[in-house]
Write a protein that holds these residues in place. Structure first.
Motif, PDB file in Angstrom:
ATOM      1  N   GLY A 192      14.859  59.918  50.231  1.00 27.00           N
ATOM      2  CA  GLY A 192      13.820  59.271  51.033  1.00 27.00           C
ATOM      3  C   GLY A 192      13.048  58.228  50.253  1.00 27.00           C
ATOM      4  O   GLY A 192      12.790  57.121  50.745  1.00 27.00           O
ATOM      5  N   LEU A 193      12.689  58.563  49.008  1.00 22.63           N
ATOM      6  CA  LEU A 193      11.926  57.609  48.195  1.00 22.63           C
ATOM      7  C   LEU A 193      12.771  56.396  47.826  1.00 22.63           C
ATOM      8  O   LEU A 193      12.281  55.259  47.846  1.00 22.63           O
ATOM      9  CB  LEU A 193      11.417  58.296  46.926  1.00 22.63           C
ATOM     10  N   GLU A 194      14.031  56.630  47.485  1.00 21.03           N
ATOM     11  CA  GLU A 194      14.904  55.509  47.119  1.00 21.03           C
ATOM     12  C   GLU A 194      15.087  54.571  48.317  1.00 21.03           C
ATOM     13  O   GLU A 194      15.071  53.346  48.165  1.00 21.03           O
ATOM     14  CB  GLU A 194      16.257  56.036  46.634  1.00 21.03           C
ATOM     15  N   GLN A 195      15.250  55.145  49.508  1.00 23.23           N
ATOM     16  CA  GLN A 195      15.423  54.287  50.681  1.00 23.23           C
ATOM     17  C   GLN A 195      14.142  53.520  50.985  1.00 23.23           C
ATOM     18  O   GLN A 195      14.182  52.349  51.366  1.00 23.23           O
ATOM     19  CB  GLN A 195      15.857  55.095  51.902  1.00 23.23           C
ATOM     20  N   TRP A 196      12.988  54.170  50.830  1.00 17.17           N
ATOM     21  CA  TRP A 196      11.718  53.493  51.090  1.00 17.17           C
ATOM     22  C   TRP A 196      11.601  52.252  50.187  1.00 17.17           C
ATOM     23  O   TRP A 196      11.249  51.165  50.643  1.00 17.17           O
ATOM     24  CB  TRP A 196      10.563  54.454  50.828  1.00 17.17           C
ATOM     25  N   LEU A 197      11.914  52.440  48.908  1.00 18.55           N
ATOM     26  CA  LEU A 197      11.827  51.304  47.988  1.00 18.55           C
ATOM     27  C   LEU A 197      12.827  50.209  48.364  1.00 18.55           C
ATOM     28  O   LEU A 197      12.501  49.020  48.299  1.00 18.55           O
ATOM     29  CB  LEU A 197      12.065  51.759  46.548  1.00 18.55           C
ATOM     30  N   ARG A 198      14.035  50.598  48.742  1.00 17.84           N
ATOM     31  CA  ARG A 198      15.028  49.590  49.152  1.00 17.84           C
ATOM     32  C   ARG A 198      14.540  48.814  50.369  1.00 17.84           C
ATOM     33  O   ARG A 198      14.643  47.583  50.431  1.00 17.84           O
ATOM     34  CB  ARG A 198      16.373  50.255  49.475  1.00 17.84           C
ATOM     35  N   ASP A 199      13.993  49.535  51.359  1.00 23.61           N
ATOM     36  CA  ASP A 199      13.508  48.873  52.569  1.00 23.61           C
ATOM     37  C   ASP A 199      12.330  47.950  52.263  1.00 23.61           C
ATOM     38  O   ASP A 199      12.238  46.838  52.804  1.00 23.61           O
ATOM     39  CB  ASP A 199      13.080  49.914  53.613  1.00 23.61           C
ATOM     40  N   LEU A 200      11.425  48.415  51.416  1.00 24.85           N
ATOM     41  CA  LEU A 200      10.260  47.600  51.053  1.00 24.85           C
ATOM     42  C   LEU A 200      10.708  46.347  50.309  1.00 24.85           C
ATOM     43  O   LEU A 200      10.216  45.243  50.583  1.00 24.85           O
ATOM     44  CB  LEU A 200       9.299  48.425  50.190  1.00 24.85           C
ATOM     45  N   LYS A 201      11.646  46.506  49.395  1.00 20.42           N
ATOM     46  CA  LYS A 201      12.157  45.365  48.616  1.00 20.42           C
ATOM     47  C   LYS A 201      12.853  44.346  49.530  1.00 20.42           C
ATOM     48  O   LYS A 201      12.562  43.144  49.468  1.00 20.42           O
ATOM     49  CB  LYS A 201      13.142  45.874  47.559  1.00 20.42           C
ATOM     50  N   THR A 202      13.733  44.839  50.385  1.00 13.56           N
ATOM     51  CA  THR A 202      14.473  43.952  51.292  1.00 13.56           C
ATOM     52  C   THR A 202      13.519  43.180  52.199  1.00 13.56           C
ATOM     53  O   THR A 202      13.644  41.960  52.378  1.00 13.56           O
ATOM     54  CB  THR A 202      15.455  44.770  52.156  1.00 13.56           C
ATOM     55  N   THR A 203      12.554  43.879  52.778  1.00 11.07           N
ATOM     56  CA  THR A 203      11.632  43.253  53.726  1.00 11.07           C
ATOM     57  C   THR A 203      10.704  42.267  53.032  1.00 11.07           C
ATOM     58  O   THR A 203      10.510  41.140  53.504  1.00 11.07           O
ATOM     59  CB  THR A 203      10.802  44.332  54.449  1.00 11.07           C
ATOM     60  N   ALA A 204      10.134  42.655  51.896  1.00  4.05           N
ATOM     61  CA  ALA A 204       9.201  41.780  51.181  1.00  4.05           C
ATOM     62  C   ALA A 204       9.902  40.533  50.665  1.00  4.05           C
ATOM     63  O   ALA A 204       9.365  39.418  50.746  1.00  4.05           O
ATOM     64  CB  ALA A 204       8.557  42.541  50.026  1.00  4.05           C
ATOM     65  N   GLU A 205      11.111  40.698  50.138  1.00  4.68           N
ATOM     66  CA  GLU A 205      11.831  39.539  49.601  1.00  4.68           C
ATOM     67  C   GLU A 205      12.271  38.602  50.721  1.00  4.68           C
ATOM     68  O   GLU A 205      12.269  37.376  50.551  1.00  4.68           O
ATOM     69  CB  GLU A 205      13.016  40.006  48.758  1.00  4.68           C
ATOM     70  N   ALA A 206      12.603  39.142  51.887  1.00 10.60           N
ATOM     71  CA  ALA A 206      12.953  38.292  53.034  1.00 10.60           C
ATOM     72  C   ALA A 206      11.733  37.501  53.501  1.00 10.60           C
ATOM     73  O   ALA A 206      11.838  36.307  53.817  1.00 10.60           O
ATOM     74  CB  ALA A 206      13.494  39.151  54.178  1.00 10.60           C
ATOM     75  N   HIS A 207      10.566  38.134  53.520  1.00 11.91           N
ATOM     76  CA  HIS A 207       9.327  37.449  53.893  1.00 11.91           C
ATOM     77  C   HIS A 207       9.046  36.323  52.907  1.00 11.91           C
ATOM     78  O   HIS A 207       8.670  35.209  53.294  1.00 11.91           O
ATOM     79  CB  HIS A 207       8.147  38.432  53.882  1.00 11.91           C
ATOM     80  N   ALA A 208       9.200  36.622  51.628  1.00 10.39           N
ATOM     81  CA  ALA A 208       8.906  35.628  50.595  1.00 10.39           C
ATOM     82  C   ALA A 208       9.863  34.448  50.710  1.00 10.39           C
ATOM     83  O   ALA A 208       9.456  33.287  50.582  1.00 10.39           O
ATOM     84  CB  ALA A 208       9.010  36.267  49.216  1.00 10.39           C
ATOM     85  N   HIS A 209      11.133  34.722  50.966  1.00  9.75           N
ATOM     86  CA  HIS A 209      12.135  33.653  51.090  1.00  9.75           C
ATOM     87  C   HIS A 209      11.840  32.778  52.306  1.00  9.75           C
ATOM     88  O   HIS A 209      11.897  31.556  52.234  1.00  9.75           O
ATOM     89  CB  HIS A 209      13.528  34.278  51.228  1.00  9.75           C
ATOM     90  N   HIS A 210      11.459  33.419  53.411  1.00  6.54           N
ATOM     91  CA  HIS A 210      11.130  32.673  54.625  1.00  6.54           C
ATOM     92  C   HIS A 210       9.923  31.769  54.386  1.00  6.54           C
ATOM     93  O   HIS A 210       9.892  30.609  54.803  1.00  6.54           O
ATOM     94  CB  HIS A 210      10.850  33.651  55.770  1.00  6.54           C
ATOM     95  N   HIS A 211       8.931  32.305  53.688  1.00  2.00           N
ATOM     96  CA  HIS A 211       7.714  31.521  53.401  1.00  2.00           C
ATOM     97  C   HIS A 211       8.036  30.307  52.530  1.00  2.00           C
ATOM     98  O   HIS A 211       7.533  29.215  52.750  1.00  2.00           O
ATOM     99  CB  HIS A 211       6.694  32.418  52.691  1.00  2.00           C
ATOM    100  N   GLN A 212       8.930  30.501  51.541  1.00  2.00           N
ATOM    101  CA  GLN A 212       9.317  29.397  50.666  1.00  2.00           C
ATOM    102  C   GLN A 212      10.026  28.299  51.450  1.00  2.00           C
ATOM    103  O   GLN A 212       9.806  27.116  51.236  1.00  2.00           O
ATOM    104  CB  GLN A 212      10.236  29.912  49.552  1.00  2.00           C
ATOM    105  N   GLN A 213      10.883  28.715  52.384  1.00  2.00           N
ATOM    106  CA  GLN A 213      11.628  27.733  53.168  1.00  2.00           C
ATOM    107  C   GLN A 213      10.688  26.908  54.052  1.00  2.00           C
ATOM    108  O   GLN A 213      10.915  25.712  54.272  1.00  2.00           O
ATOM    109  CB  GLN A 213      12.652  28.448  54.056  1.00  2.00           C
ATOM    110  N   GLN A 214       9.619  27.544  54.530  1.00  2.00           N
ATOM    111  CA  GLN A 214       8.670  26.823  55.380  1.00  2.00           C
ATOM    112  C   GLN A 214       7.892  25.779  54.596  1.00  2.00           C
ATOM    113  O   GLN A 214       7.347  24.849  55.161  1.00  2.00           O
ATOM    114  CB  GLN A 214       7.701  27.816  56.034  1.00  2.00           C
ATOM    115  N   HIS A 215       7.806  26.006  53.278  1.00  2.00           N
ATOM    116  CA  HIS A 215       7.074  25.055  52.444  1.00  2.00           C
ATOM    117  C   HIS A 215       8.011  24.252  51.582  1.00  2.00           C
ATOM    118  O   HIS A 215       7.711  23.809  50.529  1.00  2.00           O
ATOM    119  CB  HIS A 215       6.063  25.811  51.574  1.00  2.00           C
TER     120      HIS A 215
END
Length: 215
Positions: A192-215
């Motif tokens: 459960g903890l490993e999956q939580w970290l994977r999900d958090l990493k995937t989601t946060a990095e996707a948000h960051a990438h999207h934000h970079q593309q907008q700028h």
């Protein structure tokens, strides 16, 4: 406790690896750097997991995204189901920014084990300590049909590192039922903890990438 997360049957390093880890850290030569994978417990404002719990696990990952993005994802509890598949529902029982004393109730499926049926756990978590952009510690029971975790204690640490943020998490579970099969409860907690970290990493990095593309 997802996936039996925050108070799911998550859990512990088995006794032998824990002892070995402690010894490995203890005998580090003077002046040497203690490895980051040590067994010292995580804390938030001086408080950590249950030191006597038989079921425990600690893990970490580096997320390549801004700290404020990661913190918002983690503390916007009601949106957890949008990026964590194991979290089926989540609701805040108070309002405003997550803070000490905040309470939230969430549900997550629990897999069957040799001694318990598959069920859905309802977890009621209370934030005991919180330091913005630094750490969170919450506690509470997880209760399902035929399964109960009397208390889960979950600590999160967030630290800026080169290129991103190191997110570390540690959780313990206590209760007669889950303690009847510590290896299984520990395996479920770890997953459960490993999956939580994977999900958090995937989601946060996707948000960051999207934000970079907008700028």
């Amino acid at each position: 406790m997802p996936g039996i997360r925050h108070t799911s049957i998550r859990a512990a390093l088995s006794t032998v690896p824990l002892v070995v880890g402690v010894l490995a850290t203890t005998v580090t030569p003077a002046g040497a750097t203690t490895p980051r994978t040590d067994t010292s417990p995580l804390t938030c404002r001086g408080q950590g997991v249950d030191p006597d719990a038989l079921i425990r696990h600690k893990t970490e990952t580096v997320i390549h995204a801004p700290l404020h993005t990661i913190w918002k994802l983690q503390t916007d509890v009601e949106r957890w189901p949008s990026w964590q598949a194991p979290v089926t529902t989540a609701e805040r029982l108070d309002h405003g920014p997550l803070r000490r004393g905040s309470v939230f109730r969430w549900t997550t499926p629990a897999p069957p084990t040799p001694t318990t049926p598959a069920t859905t756990l309802e977890i009621t978590s209370t934030v005991e300590q919180l330091k913005r952009h630094s750490c969170i510690r919450w506690t509470g029971p997880a209760i399902g049909d035929g399964l109960r975790i009397d208390n889960g204690v979950h600590v999160w640490n967030f630290a800026k590192v080169k290129g991103g943020v190191r997110v570390s998490t540690e959780e313990t579970h206590t209760g007669e039922q889950v303690e009847s099969d510590v290896p299984t409860a520990t395996r479920i907690l770890r997953a459960g903890l490993e999956q939580w970290l994977r999900d958090l990493k995937t989601t946060a990095e996707a948000h960051a990438h999207h934000h970079q593309q907008q700028h």
